[in-house]
Design an enzyme around this catalytic site. Structure first.
Site: not given
Length: 204
Positions: A8-10
């Site tokens: 996931v990016s965050k």
């Protein structure tokens, strides 16, 4: 063995890997063989991915939920898959635009070959624009460097093709847009790397 990778990016907790985890577990990945990162796909320093790639052994298959979970861009994906293939490791994408990719099967290899061709096409477009820009600059009295004819994607393609008995060198050179002299400066007739080819792949 099946090994799964999630991303996931965050890192602030606003995104979860639960959906990816459920899909990977349903596909048969053991919970102990799941690796994850909470980082942008553009980052090169992803410890989860590094550990995942290190854990893979010949005969294993790497599973990802979507193709964009794995790579930063198309070239990075192709280079990663080439490295996996050279180790005898397969790649399977469960959903999304890359869901047809399963390099443990012939059809999946064909699909990824199309991806590779698209990446090469993209590179050629960039090269054409670069040459056009240099020509324009020369017309205005500015000089630029000469672009290299052999590139890393072309070299990897040539390595795979030279290992096939049905490959015709003249056709391969025409397809890659290089001369026979350039090809043999980087590879032997059997597809083995020569010094120039090793320098191109290692960047040294």
């Amino acid at each position: 063995m099946l090994i799964g990778y999630m991303r996931v990016s965050k890192v602030d907790g606003s995104q979860s890997t639960d959906l990816q985890k459920d899909a990977l577990l349903s596909a048969g990945v053991d919970p102990s063989q799941l690796y994850e990162d909470k980082a942008s796909g553009k980052r090169e320093d992803r410890p989860g991915l590094a550990a995942c790639l290190k854990a893979l052994r010949e005969g294993d298959t790497l599973l990802v939920w979507k193709l964009d979970r794995l790579g930063r861009n198309l070239r990075h994906l192709i280079n990663t898959v080439h490295d996996l293939t050279s180790k005898g490791v397969g790649l399977k994408v469960l959903t999304g635009h890359g869901a047809a990719i399963d390099t443990t099967r012939a059809a999946g290899k064909l699909v990824f070959g199309i991806f590779a061709a698209l990446a090469e096409f993209e590179r050629e477009l960039i090269s054409e624009r670069t040459i056009a820009g240099l020509d324009s600059a020369r017309a205005r009295g500015r000089k630029g460097g000469r672009p290299f004819k052999m590139t890393t994607p072309k070299l990897r393609w040539a390595m795979a093709a030279m290992g096939q008995p049905e490959t015709k060198v003249s056709d391969l050179c025409q397809e890659l847009g290089i001369t026979r002299q350039t090809l043999y400066r980087h590879l032997s007739p059997k597809g083995e790397l020569r010094p120039d080819g090793k320098k191109l792949l290692t960047g040294q």
